[in-house]
Scaffold this motif. Structure first.
Motif, PDB file in Angstrom:
ATOM      1  N   VAL A   1      88.115 -28.202 -68.196  1.00  0.00           N
ATOM      2  CA  VAL A   1      88.284 -29.656 -68.216  1.00  0.00           C
ATOM      3  C   VAL A   1      88.378 -30.112 -69.670  1.00  0.00           C
ATOM      4  O   VAL A   1      87.533 -29.770 -70.496  1.00  0.00           O
ATOM      5  N   ILE A   2      89.447 -30.824 -69.963  1.00  0.00           N
ATOM      6  CA  ILE A   2      89.632 -31.357 -71.312  1.00  0.00           C
ATOM      7  C   ILE A   2      89.590 -32.875 -71.231  1.00  0.00           C
ATOM      8  O   ILE A   2      90.329 -33.485 -70.454  1.00  0.00           O
ATOM      9  N   ASP A   3      88.719 -33.459 -72.016  1.00  0.00           N
ATOM     10  CA  ASP A   3      88.630 -34.917 -72.058  1.00  0.00           C
ATOM     11  C   ASP A   3      89.605 -35.432 -73.120  1.00  0.00           C
ATOM     12  O   ASP A   3      89.459 -35.135 -74.297  1.00  0.00           O
ATOM     13  N   ALA A   4      90.610 -36.178 -72.665  1.00  0.00           N
ATOM     14  CA  ALA A   4      91.626 -36.690 -73.605  1.00  0.00           C
ATOM     15  C   ALA A   4      91.091 -37.842 -74.433  1.00  0.00           C
ATOM     16  O   ALA A   4      91.765 -38.296 -75.361  1.00  0.00           O
ATOM     17  N   GLU A   5      89.926 -38.313 -74.110  1.00  0.00           N
ATOM     18  CA  GLU A   5      89.280 -39.390 -74.876  1.00  0.00           C
ATOM     19  C   GLU A   5      90.214 -40.575 -75.110  1.00  0.00           C
ATOM     20  O   GLU A   5      90.323 -41.099 -76.220  1.00  0.00           O
ATOM     21  N   ASN A   6      90.929 -40.913 -74.028  1.00  0.00           N
ATOM     22  CA  ASN A   6      91.808 -42.086 -74.053  1.00  0.00           C
ATOM     23  C   ASN A   6      93.026 -41.943 -74.966  1.00  0.00           C
ATOM     24  O   ASN A   6      93.666 -42.931 -75.326  1.00  0.00           O
ATOM     25  N   LYS A   7      93.340 -40.711 -75.342  1.00  0.00           N
ATOM     26  CA  LYS A   7      94.591 -40.495 -76.083  1.00  0.00           C
ATOM     27  C   LYS A   7      95.778 -40.705 -75.146  1.00  0.00           C
ATOM     28  O   LYS A   7      95.655 -40.676 -73.928  1.00  0.00           O
ATOM     29  N   TYR A   8      96.956 -40.848 -75.754  1.00  0.00           N
ATOM     30  CA  TYR A   8      98.189 -40.959 -74.986  1.00  0.00           C
ATOM     31  C   TYR A   8      98.615 -39.577 -74.504  1.00  0.00           C
ATOM     32  O   TYR A   8      98.590 -38.611 -75.271  1.00  0.00           O
ATOM     33  N   LEU A   9      98.988 -39.517 -73.251  1.00  0.00           N
ATOM     34  CA  LEU A   9      99.504 -38.269 -72.669  1.00  0.00           C
ATOM     35  C   LEU A   9     100.983 -38.477 -72.366  1.00  0.00           C
ATOM     36  O   LEU A   9     101.362 -39.478 -71.748  1.00  0.00           O
ATOM     37  N   ALA A  10     101.809 -37.535 -72.797  1.00  0.00           N
ATOM     38  CA  ALA A  10     103.261 -37.655 -72.547  1.00  0.00           C
ATOM     39  C   ALA A  10     103.809 -36.274 -72.223  1.00  0.00           C
ATOM     40  O   ALA A  10     103.157 -35.258 -72.484  1.00  0.00           O
ATOM     41  N   PRO A  11     105.007 -36.237 -71.646  1.00  0.00           N
ATOM     42  CA  PRO A  11     105.655 -34.928 -71.526  1.00  0.00           C
ATOM     43  C   PRO A  11     105.884 -34.378 -72.938  1.00  0.00           C
ATOM     44  O   PRO A  11     106.151 -35.155 -73.861  1.00  0.00           O
ATOM     45  N   ALA A  12     105.779 -33.080 -73.109  1.00  0.00           N
ATOM     46  CA  ALA A  12     106.119 -32.498 -74.410  1.00  0.00           C
ATOM     47  C   ALA A  12     107.597 -32.747 -74.679  1.00  0.00           C
ATOM     48  O   ALA A  12     108.375 -33.048 -73.774  1.00  0.00           O
ATOM     49  N   PHE A  13     107.969 -32.624 -75.942  1.00  0.00           N
ATOM     50  CA  PHE A  13     109.299 -33.073 -76.371  1.00  0.00           C
ATOM     51  C   PHE A  13     110.347 -31.960 -76.270  1.00  0.00           C
ATOM     52  O   PHE A  13     110.037 -30.775 -76.394  1.00  0.00           O
ATOM     53  N   MET A  14     111.573 -32.394 -76.093  1.00  0.00           N
ATOM     54  CA  MET A  14     112.689 -31.452 -76.060  1.00  0.00           C
ATOM     55  C   MET A  14     113.771 -31.908 -77.031  1.00  0.00           C
ATOM     56  O   MET A  14     114.050 -33.101 -77.136  1.00  0.00           O
ATOM     57  N   ASP A  15     114.340 -30.946 -77.709  1.00  0.00           N
ATOM     58  CA  ASP A  15     115.443 -31.214 -78.632  1.00  0.00           C
ATOM     59  C   ASP A  15     116.729 -30.783 -77.931  1.00  0.00           C
ATOM     60  O   ASP A  15     116.957 -29.595 -77.700  1.00  0.00           O
TER      61      ASP A  15
END
Lengths: 596, 596
Positions: A73-87
């Motif tokens: 279990v990882i607590d994101a501590e209210n950080k933004y979660l997004a799909p990882a990026f693609m070039d």
């Protein structure tokens, strides 16, 4: 298209995913307490958890019931979660890094996938070179999607490359698991002129149900652009004006807005989105090329997203442009590009959205990077002898650089470079003749230049002169020179030029600077004469040292290495020098060095 | 996915398209002077022309240079030009029309493509039935994309159908040119419970790189919906509340907002888009089912777009929901769903955008309809003997309807229908026994009902009672009854019931109403007992006549035919009657007719 880039195909793990989502089995990983950048609906959602198993997302929402005793279990501590990026469009070769070292550099910045067009190595080594890079990629967490090089050689008939690509080669690669489409079709004259060979290359891609990618750099957005898109080319990264980008989007073409190390288009092309209230689903952000220094100092796609936000693009829209829009362009949106059940768990956490500051990266549910550091290791990859011994030339003597001439002086065509621009001017100058050969002339800022075919021992060499480098004495050489990647040498005297050439012949290619019989700086690029397997920190330092040396030698150009590398690229105006001689790119014909 | 629905594959005509776009060759057709609904950028663009050749769009913009002496030029007179419409989820059988007659009805309303799930005919005739419909479709201009029925039978173990579908059948159909995916996976309990057979059916679709479509009707949008989407189901048309639709879109599932003849969901579900400023790319508009009367009176997708606009959805957004969004859902956006070069020339002209009033329709560049009239003809199609002789029953006698019982009365479970609702109540009533059999009782508004297996001559029959039709005397029968499509008969007396049954046995199925030994009205549906090859005008009139007859016989239900058709559907609460007997749908077990 079935995605071969995930840990496990979806059809093998739907039962497990369903059981984890309902809580009947427990997740491998739960990331909780995040603010989700929802790229599907363009919303930011509070207090979202994600449950992951089999490298895929089983659930988005409240995941408490998915947590068991073996769940991380990882607590994101209210950080933004997004799909990882693609070039959506990148040539890894331009980073001068091997795929493995490139992956190490970009993954920590939040990049999980790149759509590569390895046309540089393909010009040197053909599909073997492509295959080496794809093998290198396989060990890494970076999802490296191949678009088969479409234009090898770039400009047929004016130079000699190590290989060529025909429709049959394209058809062959379309069966590769790693292949998702065709690399940038630079031969737009061939498309517009209905050339059967050019169209055959696109047709083989379409037959396979894969994606032909484009390169349309004309400012003409009427009949020409329509003809190009009608031929099946689905995206283009060559817009330099907002009106080009919006014209493409309106015609259903993905406009890949570029911010590369050498091409800073975003300031202009972002206006296609910011100045109009249009649906932006047909816009992506891409790098095209990134030098090691840019990666080190600024980052990769995170940097481009940041730049897009600076240019006024809404942050969630900018994230869409490097996630779901890219996935939809390549019809891989059922697997990638959104934080949604069934999709690969390719995720980033960011502590600052406007700064696009990535703190944590997950690929296929694996925690691969934190605070800019890679958390994983992967096996080393050794490029084959064929790749690391690609400079097929015997040592050269000063005499090989001689341009014989009688009399005391000669009137010659010289290639005048333009600082910070890709074009050149054709300039006729008078040069001294010394010991029976035409010589460089530092008074006029003119260096001698020579291009040696280095792939198939044809023995062909083109010789001429170049104006505007600001270098009084010494020699520079490189094997990156586009697009045939022959050995290009420029210098004030034949002795230094021979030493520069021989240094690269010896080390398998790269960049070198020589002065008065001494090698001042060398960047070996032993993989095809284009890339190194050294880490980015080392490469970045070596290139900085090289740039410093150039400056010390007197170079006044903002990007002397790139300017030099374009000297043989016979598709740019006005004149060029290839291993076959001087090319007049205004008429697409060879020209005499000696002016009448 | 390569599109097999265009006149010519793109890879065969890129050269021609390029030549027409540049003007080197001339277009077959130019539509000029239109206002383009640009679904790519969500804009309306003035004074746009489109040049067409090979059934595809060569150019969008100024097409004067594409016009030659053999080019047909149509002046749009400033009408709106949009991509023709697509229905992302429809069962053609519910129109009671053959595919050919259905196509005639919808094409003139601007529909160029339908994604069909022929699970009704599949329950009767298996994949043979599916193949007949696809053959029928081939002659028509309507692009009929098959999604293979996933749930045949719908509820296994409680009734007998004519066929069943296993994962191997699904795998077989995935090779069909006309197949783009899997039909609605109604067995969400099987998905959520990780049933291997159910997941196997989805897996075969995913393996083929095609699109599994969904049907998730629970109000639970947490673990259940996540499990369902995680299993690869990409879209769902079962949302009846805005919060269901938005939950699906947020989880990357295409929410297909439904406005069918029987299901008027749009008023509620449109709020998912209108009440939030979300990206609507994951929303589509679909019909699911349309009766002939709806098609005649209101139209097809044009009607639903009009309804969406009435509900406050922006007109261009609504058009996106029936064009590009549908195409992206099925990953066919490289071929369909936008007015852009290379795409099929499937186009409509509209003289009123808010009313979505279609005046002209083009499919593959062919001018197929104008002012509501079809401009083309196509060859007739004859369904095979197997299809037109699908009621495998010998003539029945009044005695076949008898429910033997001793004594003077009996306490029985009766199925009480609820006007305008799909559910029923289990009600225990006391009925008279006459001549050794339990009889209907008009005083209590109770009819006798019987379901005869009609596919494989198993001789099975279920008998019981139904309350609430308002019919005092006579009998009704039909072979549409869901989902096994067995012969369903309801009536006040065994003689009329036998006549009603025998009338349908004789004509190959359909609907019939009988009173006092006379057939008052009959709608023959000889294709699988579900559809007719008669024109829509005739069918619509016949059905109106039937509805009128029902009313005259005393029916008080708003939709008596549909209410009756659901009597055997053993997945709905509370009790049902199938050919195997009474089913308690609260416990999923058979029950005795006689109450203790």
């Amino acid at each position: 298209m079935i995605n071969k880039f995930c840990k496990k195909p979806l059809y093998e793990c739907t039962m497990k995913l369903a059981r984890v989502a309902t809580g009947a089995e427990k997740a491998d990983l739960v990331i909780k307490n995040s603010r989700l950048i929802n790229v599907c609906t363009h919303e930011i959602m509070e207090n979202i958890s994600v449950a992951i198993t089999e490298g895929r997302i089983a659930l988005v929402g409240d995941a408490e019931h998915c947590i068991g005793e073996n769940t991380t279990v990882i607590d994101a501590e209210n950080k933004y979660l997004a799909p990882a990026f693609m070039d959506g469009h990148i040539h890894i070769e331009s980073s001068m890094l091997s795929v493995g070292e490139y992956a190490k550099a970009v993954v920590a910045h939040g990049t999980s996938g790149v759509f590569i067009d390895p046309h540089e190595i393909c010009n040197v080594l053909g599909l073997d070179g492509v295959n080496y890079m794809m093998e290198d990629a396989k060990r890494t967490p970076l999802k490296t999607m191949l678009t088969t090089p479409s234009c090898v050689p770039a400009v047929g008939g004016f130079e000699d490359t190590g290989a060529k690509i025909d429709p049959a080669d394209v058809a062959l690669t379309m069966d590769y698991d790693c292949c998702v489409g065709l690399g940038e079709m630079m031969n737009f004259p061939g498309i517009l002129g209905a050339n059967p060979h050019t169209h055959g290359i696109v047709a083989e891609t379409l037959k396979a149900g894969k994606i032909p990618t484009g390169h349309y750099s004309l400012p003409e957005t009427g009949p020409g652009l329509n003809a190009y898109i009608a031929s099946g080319l689905r995206c283009c990264h060559e817009s330099t004006r907002a009106e080009d980008a919006i014209a493409k989007m309106r015609l259903g073409m993905y406009a890949m807005l570029r911010e590369g190390s050498a091409w800073h288009d975003l300031h202009e092309v972002a206006k296609a989105v910011t100045e109009r209230k249009v649906d932006s689903r047909f816009a992506c952000l891409v790098s095209d090329d990134t030098h090691p220094n840019t990666l080190m100092r600024h980052g990769h796609i995170d940097h481009i997203v940041r730049r897009a936000i600076e240019e006024g693009i809404d942050p969630v829209t900018a994230i869409q442009m490097v996630t779901i829009n890219v996935a939809q362009c390549f019809q891989l949106d059922h697997e990638m590009g959104s934080v949604a059940p069934s999709k690969c768990a390719d995720l980033v956490l960011m502590d600052d959205l406007n700064a696009c500051h990535v703190t944590d990266v997950f690929i296929d549910g694996e925690y691969v990077a934190k605070d800019g550091k890679l958390l994983i290791e992967f096996a080393p990859y050794t490029y084959s002898e064929k790749a690391t011994h690609s400079v097929h030339l015997d040592p050269l003597a000063p005499a090989d650089f001689k341009i014989p001439c009688e009399g005391e002086s000669a009137k010659v065509h010289t290639i005048e470079v333009i600082p910070g621009r890709v074009g050149t001017f054709d300039k006729v100058v008078t040069l001294p003749v010394q010991e029976g050969g035409i010589a460089a002339d530092s008074e006029q800022d003119i260096l001698k230049v020579a291009v040696f075919e280095r792939h198939k021992r044809t023995g062909t060499v083109g010789r001429g002169f170049v104006k505007g480098f600001g270098i009084k004495r010494g020699a520079l050489a490189q094997t990156v020179a586009h697009d045939a990647h022959n050995l290009l040498v420029a210098g004030s005297n034949d002795e230094d030029m021979a030493l520069a050439a021989n240094t690269l012949i010896e080390c398998g290619g790269g960049l070198v600077a020589v002065l008065d019989g001494k090698v001042l700086s060398v960047v070996p690029l032993p993989i095809a004469g284009l890339m190194s397997d050294r880490p980015i920190e080392e490469m970045s330092a070596a290139i900085e040292n090289m740039e410093h040396t150039w400056k010390e030698m007197g170079s006044t150009l903002p990007s002397p290495f790139m300017t030099m590398a374009l000297i043989p690229l016979a598709c740019l105006p006005e004149t060029r020098l290839t291993n076959r001689g001087m090319v007049d790119c205004r008429t697409f014909s060879f020209m005499e060095l000696i002016a009448e």
